[in-house]
Scaffold this motif. Structure first.
Motif, mmCIF file in Angstrom:
data_model
loop_
_atom_site.group_PDB
_atom_site.id
_atom_site.type_symbol
_atom_site.label_atom_id
_atom_site.label_comp_id
_atom_site.label_asym_id
_atom_site.label_seq_id
_atom_site.Cartn_x
_atom_site.Cartn_y
_atom_site.Cartn_z
ATOM 1 N N GLN A 40 0.832 -1.208 0.000
ATOM 2 C CA GLN A 40 0.000 0.000 0.000
ATOM 3 C C GLN A 40 0.861 1.251 0.000
ATOM 4 O OE1 GLN A 40 -3.361 0.353 -0.479
ATOM 5 N NE2 GLN A 40 -2.699 2.467 -0.695
ATOM 6 N N ARG A 41 1.966 1.220 0.715
ATOM 7 C CA ARG A 41 2.864 2.376 0.696
ATOM 8 C C ARG A 41 3.386 2.617 -0.727
ATOM 9 N NH1 ARG A 41 8.495 1.955 3.672
ATOM 10 N NH2 ARG A 41 8.699 0.505 1.948
ATOM 11 N N MET A 42 3.747 1.549 -1.438
ATOM 12 C CA MET A 42 4.249 1.693 -2.804
ATOM 13 C C MET A 42 3.150 2.227 -3.722
ATOM 14 S SD MET A 42 6.721 1.666 -4.878
ATOM 15 C CE MET A 42 7.972 0.933 -3.849
ATOM 16 N N ARG A 43 1.933 1.717 -3.588
ATOM 17 C CA ARG A 43 0.813 2.232 -4.400
ATOM 18 C C ARG A 43 0.618 3.726 -4.141
ATOM 19 N NH1 ARG A 43 -2.663 -1.251 -6.859
ATOM 20 N NH2 ARG A 43 -4.294 0.323 -6.844
ATOM 21 N N THR A 44 0.724 4.116 -2.878
ATOM 22 C CA THR A 44 0.554 5.515 -2.500
ATOM 23 C C THR A 44 1.676 6.363 -3.079
ATOM 24 O OG1 THR A 44 -0.531 4.804 -0.465
ATOM 25 C CG2 THR A 44 0.225 7.083 -0.554
ATOM 26 N N MET A 45 2.892 5.864 -2.997
ATOM 27 C CA MET A 45 4.033 6.605 -3.547
ATOM 28 C C MET A 45 3.870 6.828 -5.052
ATOM 29 S SD MET A 45 7.250 4.813 -1.668
ATOM 30 C CE MET A 45 7.850 5.391 -0.103
ATOM 31 N N ILE A 46 3.510 5.770 -5.763
ATOM 32 C CA ILE A 46 3.342 5.861 -7.220
ATOM 33 C C ILE A 46 2.235 6.845 -7.559
ATOM 34 C CG2 ILE A 46 2.611 4.568 -9.266
ATOM 35 C CD1 ILE A 46 4.018 2.098 -7.975
ATOM 36 N N ALA A 47 1.086 6.711 -6.904
ATOM 37 C CA ALA A 47 -0.055 7.592 -7.200
ATOM 38 C C ALA A 47 0.282 9.044 -6.887
ATOM 39 C CB ALA A 47 -1.276 7.148 -6.389
ATOM 40 N N LEU A 50 2.783 10.460 -9.504
ATOM 41 C CA LEU A 50 2.147 10.681 -10.805
ATOM 42 C C LEU A 50 1.174 11.861 -10.784
ATOM 43 C CD1 LEU A 50 1.461 7.027 -11.970
ATOM 44 C CD2 LEU A 50 3.057 8.664 -13.006
ATOM 45 N N ASP A 51 0.528 12.084 -9.658
ATOM 46 C CA ASP A 51 -0.449 13.169 -9.557
ATOM 47 C C ASP A 51 0.177 14.536 -9.327
ATOM 48 O OD1 ASP A 51 -2.834 11.953 -10.040
ATOM 49 O OD2 ASP A 51 -3.692 12.415 -8.083
ATOM 50 N N THR A 52 1.291 14.576 -8.630
ATOM 51 C CA THR A 52 1.794 15.862 -8.160
ATOM 52 C C THR A 52 3.117 16.305 -8.772
ATOM 53 O OG1 THR A 52 2.940 14.790 -6.321
ATOM 54 C CG2 THR A 52 0.673 15.555 -5.916
ATOM 55 N N ALA A 53 3.847 15.405 -9.413
ATOM 56 C CA ALA A 53 5.154 15.719 -10.014
ATOM 57 C C ALA A 53 6.137 16.263 -8.981
ATOM 58 C CB ALA A 53 4.998 16.698 -11.178
ATOM 59 N N LEU A 54 6.077 15.739 -7.772
ATOM 60 C CA LEU A 54 6.988 16.200 -6.723
ATOM 61 C C LEU A 54 8.430 15.803 -7.023
ATOM 62 C CD1 LEU A 54 4.993 15.264 -3.501
ATOM 63 C CD2 LEU A 54 5.340 17.545 -4.450
ATOM 64 N N ARG A 87 3.929 26.063 -2.103
ATOM 65 C CA ARG A 87 2.863 25.930 -3.100
ATOM 66 C C ARG A 87 1.930 24.790 -2.696
ATOM 67 N NH1 ARG A 87 7.200 23.174 -5.388
ATOM 68 N NH2 ARG A 87 6.701 21.261 -6.506
ATOM 69 N N ALA A 88 0.689 24.898 -3.128
ATOM 70 C CA ALA A 88 -0.303 23.853 -2.867
ATOM 71 C C ALA A 88 -0.555 23.111 -4.177
ATOM 72 C CB ALA A 88 -1.602 24.460 -2.353
ATOM 73 N N ILE A 89 -0.695 21.796 -4.091
ATOM 74 C CA ILE A 89 -0.940 20.961 -5.262
ATOM 75 C C ILE A 89 -2.158 20.095 -4.981
ATOM 76 C CG2 ILE A 89 -0.012 19.220 -6.821
ATOM 77 C CD1 ILE A 89 2.786 20.081 -5.979
ATOM 78 N N ALA A 90 -3.108 20.116 -5.910
ATOM 79 C CA ALA A 90 -4.317 19.308 -5.776
ATOM 80 C C ALA A 90 -4.001 17.839 -6.029
ATOM 81 C CB ALA A 90 -5.369 19.795 -6.762
ATOM 82 N N LEU A 91 -4.691 16.982 -5.313
ATOM 83 C CA LEU A 91 -4.551 15.537 -5.497
ATOM 84 C C LEU A 91 -5.654 15.039 -6.414
ATOM 85 C CD1 LEU A 91 -3.959 14.435 -1.802
ATOM 86 C CD2 LEU A 91 -2.251 14.524 -3.626
ATOM 87 N N GLY A 92 -5.327 14.111 -7.286
ATOM 88 C CA GLY A 92 -6.333 13.454 -8.100
ATOM 89 C C GLY A 92 -7.057 12.406 -7.274
ATOM 90 N N ALA A 93 -8.099 11.837 -7.848
ATOM 91 C CA ALA A 93 -8.917 10.860 -7.133
ATOM 92 C C ALA A 93 -8.100 9.639 -6.705
ATOM 93 C CB ALA A 93 -10.086 10.427 -8.004
ATOM 94 N N ARG A 94 -7.241 9.145 -7.595
ATOM 95 C CA ARG A 94 -6.466 7.939 -7.262
ATOM 96 C C ARG A 94 -5.481 8.205 -6.131
ATOM 97 N NH1 ARG A 94 -4.043 3.869 -11.770
ATOM 98 N NH2 ARG A 94 -4.289 2.029 -10.500
ATOM 99 N N ALA A 95 -4.758 9.306 -6.205
ATOM 100 C CA ALA A 95 -3.782 9.619 -5.161
ATOM 101 C C ALA A 95 -4.485 9.842 -3.826
ATOM 102 C CB ALA A 95 -2.970 10.853 -5.542
#
Length: 177
Positions: A40-47, A50-54, A87-95
């Motif tokens: 789950q940590r890896m899924r969270t990291m990937i999402a 991909l969503d935030t381009a950190l 800066r603030a970055i919005a999260l997508g639904a998956r992330a």
């Protein structure tokens, strides 16, 4: 004039970023071990990547106080940002969904202080940039996706945002440029 003949022109970098394909991203998600906290940590990291381009440093510097799952956004603090601007970055639904699962499954049971790191390792210590790089690379190799490093996730996120019609200035802001 003799001086100008000795000056070499700058090298043009013609290599374009190599973003992940949709199929490779799905392979990365499918390769996560189901129902384990590390999976789950890896899924969270990937999402999240991909969503935030950190950037690596921004990702590793993420604290509990920086994450607002109700509003669906994260805050990149000036001290972790290369540009030294918050800066603030919005999260997508998956992330947002994956971060909520990570929180419920394991993260909420560890250090609850607002200044505590969002991503912790098995030893309950913050994930460092070197560890993040190693985790993603190993996971990519296991999934059959070469060069799964944090910067490639950043490139993929930016390209996906532009292809989706996001304003280039908004993409620049998201990237912290």
């Amino acid at each position: 004039a003799a001086f100008l003949r000795r000056v070499k022109p700058p090298r043009l970098d013609t290599e374009q970023p190599d973003p992940f394909t949709d199929e490779k991203v799905e392979r990365l998600f499918r390769a996560c071990r189901a129902n384990t906290w590390t999976g789950q940590r890896m899924r969270t990291m990937i999402a999240l990547l991909l969503d935030t381009a950190l950037r690596e440093s921004e990702f590793c510097g993420l604290r509990l106080a920086d994450v607002d799952l109700e509003r669906g956004e994260i805050t990149v603090r000036a001290e972790t940002s290369k540009s030294r601007r918050t800066r603030a970055i919005a999260l997508g639904a998956r992330a947002k969904r994956e971060m909520g699962r990570w929180w419920r499954l394991k993260r909420s049971k560890w250090d609850p202080r607002p200044a505590a790191a969002w991503f912790l390792g098995w030893n309950e210590q913050p994930v460092q940039a070197r560890t993040l790089h190693r985790l993603l690379t190993r996971h990519g190799d296991r999934a059959g996706v070469p060069r799964a490093n944090p910067h490639r996730f950043r490139h993929t996120s930016a390209i996906w945002a532009l292809r989706a019609g996001m304003n280039p200035l908004a993409v620049m802001h998201m990237l912290g440029h």
